[in-house]
Scaffold this active site. Structure first.
Site, PDB file in Angstrom:
ATOM      1  N   ASP A 109     -21.407   7.089  56.510  1.00 36.59           N
ATOM      2  CA  ASP A 109     -20.640   6.544  55.404  1.00 36.59           C
ATOM      3  C   ASP A 109     -19.934   5.290  55.947  1.00 36.59           C
ATOM      4  OD1 ASP A 109     -19.130   6.570  52.907  1.00 36.59           O
ATOM      5  OD2 ASP A 109     -17.455   7.251  54.135  1.00 36.59           O
ATOM      6  N   LEU A 110     -19.449   4.422  55.067  1.00 38.65           N
ATOM      7  CA  LEU A 110     -18.786   3.198  55.559  1.00 38.65           C
ATOM      8  C   LEU A 110     -17.254   3.321  55.562  1.00 38.65           C
ATOM      9  CD1 LEU A 110     -18.851   0.235  56.495  1.00 38.65           C
ATOM     10  CD2 LEU A 110     -18.901  -0.409  54.092  1.00 38.65           C
ATOM     11  N   ASP A 111     -16.670   3.286  54.341  1.00 41.62           N
ATOM     12  CA  ASP A 111     -15.200   3.278  54.253  1.00 41.62           C
ATOM     13  C   ASP A 111     -14.632   4.576  54.823  1.00 41.62           C
ATOM     14  OD1 ASP A 111     -14.537   0.810  52.786  1.00 41.62           O
ATOM     15  OD2 ASP A 111     -15.748   1.715  51.203  1.00 41.62           O
TER      16      ASP A 111
ATOM     17  N   THR B 274     -11.091   0.542  56.058  1.00 38.39           N
ATOM     18  CA  THR B 274     -10.896  -0.163  54.784  1.00 38.39           C
ATOM     19  C   THR B 274     -10.316   0.724  53.679  1.00 38.39           C
ATOM     20  OG1 THR B 274     -13.231   0.270  54.487  1.00 38.39           O
ATOM     21  CG2 THR B 274     -12.636  -2.008  54.974  1.00 38.39           C
TER      22      THR B 274
ATOM     23  N   GLY C 145     -15.149   7.874  48.387  1.00 38.31           N
ATOM     24  CA  GLY C 145     -16.574   8.127  48.186  1.00 38.31           C
ATOM     25  C   GLY C 145     -17.015   8.027  46.736  1.00 38.31           C
TER      26      GLY C 145
ATOM     27  N   ARG D  64     -16.765   2.656  42.100  1.00 41.22           N
ATOM     28  CA  ARG D  64     -15.666   1.873  41.518  1.00 41.22           C
ATOM     29  C   ARG D  64     -15.442   2.259  40.057  1.00 41.22           C
ATOM     30  NH1 ARG D  64     -16.993  -4.135  41.702  1.00 41.22           N
ATOM     31  NH2 ARG D  64     -17.710  -3.434  43.738  1.00 41.22           N
TER      32      ARG D  64
ATOM     33  N   ALA E 108     -21.007   4.402  48.961  1.00 41.96           N
ATOM     34  CA  ALA E 108     -20.849   4.184  47.517  1.00 41.96           C
ATOM     35  C   ALA E 108     -20.425   2.749  47.220  1.00 41.96           C
ATOM     36  CB  ALA E 108     -19.787   5.140  46.977  1.00 41.96           C
ATOM     37  N   SER E 109     -20.024   2.025  48.245  1.00 49.18           N
ATOM     38  CA  SER E 109     -19.451   0.695  48.009  1.00 49.18           C
ATOM     39  C   SER E 109     -20.517  -0.369  47.739  1.00 49.18           C
ATOM     40  CB  SER E 109     -18.623   0.267  49.222  1.00 49.18           C
ATOM     41  OG  SER E 109     -18.164  -1.048  49.022  1.00 49.18           O
TER      42      SER E 109
ATOM     43  N   ASN F 297     -19.787  -3.304  48.136  1.00 46.50           N
ATOM     44  CA  ASN F 297     -19.410  -4.349  49.098  1.00 46.50           C
ATOM     45  C   ASN F 297     -19.818  -3.996  50.527  1.00 46.50           C
ATOM     46  OD1 ASN F 297     -17.888  -6.025  47.182  1.00 46.50           O
ATOM     47  ND2 ASN F 297     -16.497  -4.272  47.083  1.00 46.50           N
TER      48      ASN F 297
ATOM     49  N   ASP G  59     -16.133  10.915  55.408  1.00 46.25           N
ATOM     50  CA  ASP G  59     -14.687  11.173  55.369  1.00 46.25           C
ATOM     51  C   ASP G  59     -14.229  11.696  54.014  1.00 46.25           C
ATOM     52  OD1 ASP G  59     -15.060   8.704  53.973  1.00 46.25           O
ATOM     53  OD2 ASP G  59     -12.913   8.306  54.216  1.00 46.25           O
TER      54      ASP G  59
HETATM   55  P1  B16 Z   1     -16.628  -0.708  45.912  1.00 43.47           P
HETATM   56  P2  B16 Z   1     -17.796   4.882  50.982  1.00 43.47           P
HETATM   57  C1  B16 Z   1     -16.511   4.140  48.783  1.00 43.47           C
HETATM   58  O1  B16 Z   1     -17.115   3.819  49.990  1.00 43.47           O
HETATM   59  C2  B16 Z   1     -15.006   4.259  48.932  1.00 43.47           C
HETATM   60  O2  B16 Z   1     -14.702   5.420  49.695  1.00 43.47           O
HETATM   61  C3  B16 Z   1     -14.373   4.411  47.574  1.00 43.47           C
HETATM   62  O3  B16 Z   1     -12.957   4.478  47.721  1.00 43.47           O
HETATM   63  C4  B16 Z   1     -14.763   3.207  46.707  1.00 43.47           C
HETATM   64  O4  B16 Z   1     -14.240   3.373  45.398  1.00 43.47           O
HETATM   65  C5  B16 Z   1     -16.286   3.129  46.641  1.00 43.47           C
HETATM   66  O5  B16 Z   1     -16.821   3.004  47.939  1.00 43.47           O
HETATM   67  C6  B16 Z   1     -16.768   1.941  45.819  1.00 43.47           C
HETATM   68  O6  B16 Z   1     -16.455   0.775  46.526  1.00 43.47           O
HETATM   69  O7  B16 Z   1     -15.568  -0.895  44.876  1.00 43.47           O
HETATM   70  O8  B16 Z   1     -16.457  -1.580  47.136  1.00 43.47           O
HETATM   71  O9  B16 Z   1     -18.022  -0.807  45.330  1.00 43.47           O
HETATM   72  O10 B16 Z   1     -16.681   5.719  51.498  1.00 43.47           O
HETATM   73  O11 B16 Z   1     -18.846   5.644  50.182  1.00 43.47           O
HETATM   74  O12 B16 Z   1     -18.389   3.999  52.056  1.00 43.47           O
HETATM   75 MG    MG Z   2     -15.851   7.057  52.907  1.00 42.15          MG
END
Ligand code: B16
Ligand code: MG
Length: 225
Positions: free
Chosen positions: A17-19, A25, A54, A57, A123-124, A126, A178
């Site tokens: 996973d990233l965030d 972040t 996770g 958005r 899920a991001s 970005n 996480d």
């Molecule tokens: P974005 P992950 C998730 O990343 C974040 O945990 C979550 O808080 C966020 O809303 C989601 O990405 C979408 O991110 O707005 O940048 O597209 O933990 O799956 O790496």
């Molecule tokens: Mg995460």
């Protein structure tokens, strides 16, 4: 110098996973969401924020509006989500290699030396921008991000796509996550998983506080038990 090559891992690939796993972040997402919620005089709590980890958005925006007792049109929700993303990307502007979470890059280096296949499953939308800022995007064979899936965690799509790209069976993958949604997504994909950070995570195969002093030997002990 590593003895990892001799470790019997019984797995072929790792999906990160990233965030909150690779990048520090998660607090930037929280800061940006708090700014949006404050427009409605709503204080987003730390506990509520845990439930956004996770989560895509769009789904996060819907949850926050519901908690705040607000009812917005689809278009208004999209606009708020867009505003949040602008704030978030602003906060991410200064990210650099040092914002990778402690120990994660050396663990990834060890995994690469052993020939394990590596992916990011986030899920991001970005994810690629963040990995570029961290200067570690080239360490992975594939980055599956929020632009590449239709269903968000706990649906297993993001991890199954990563395994498919790596050409390995889900049961030969370990996911590092996480968030509770991400742990559930890994289980739904039929993958082993290691929870990172919060010890409140349920149903992980094993848990670590961080990647500091973590290595493949420890991973093999966790997943072969
Ligand atoms: P974005 P992950 C998730 O990343 C974040 O945990 C979550 O808080 C966020 O809303 C989601 O990405 C979408 O991110 O707005 O940048 O597209 O933990 O799956 O790496
Ligand atoms: Mg995460």
């Amino acid at each position: 110098m590593s003895s990892a090559i001799n470790i019997n891992l019984n797995i072929k690939g790792l999906i990160f996973d990233l965030d909150g796993v690779i990048a520090d972040t998660a607090h930037l997402h929280y800061k940006a969401w708090c700014q949006i919620a404050s427009q409605w005089k709503f204080d987003l709590s730390v506990d509520q924020n845990e439930k956004l980890k996770g989560v895509s958005r769009k789904n996060a925006m819907q949850k926050i509006a519901k908690w705040a007792g607000k009812s917005f049109s689809e278009k208004e929700l999209e606009d708020f989500a867009e505003q949040k993303n602008t704030l978030y990307l602003d906060y991410c502007e200064s990210l650099s290699h040092k914002d990778a979470l402690p120990g994660v890059v050396s663990f990834i280096d060890e995994c690469r030396r052993t020939g394990l296949k590596l992916a990011v499953g986030s899920a991001s939308k970005n994810a690629k921008i963040i990995l570029q800022k961290l200067q570690i995007i080239d360490l992975f064979q594939i980055v599956v991000d929020g632009n590449m899936v239709e269903k968000s965690k706990p649906h297993p799509e993001v991890f199954l796509k990563a395994a498919q790209f790596l050409k390995i069976n889900p049961s030969d993958c370990v996911v590092f996550e996480d968030s509770q949604a991400g742990i559930q997504a890994a289980l739904n994909a039929g993958m082993k998983n290691i929870g990172i950070g919060s010890s409140d995570l349920l149903n992980c195969n094993a848990h670590i506080q961080s990647f500091e002093k973590y290595n493949l030997k420890k991973l093999s002990t966790q997943i072969n038990n």
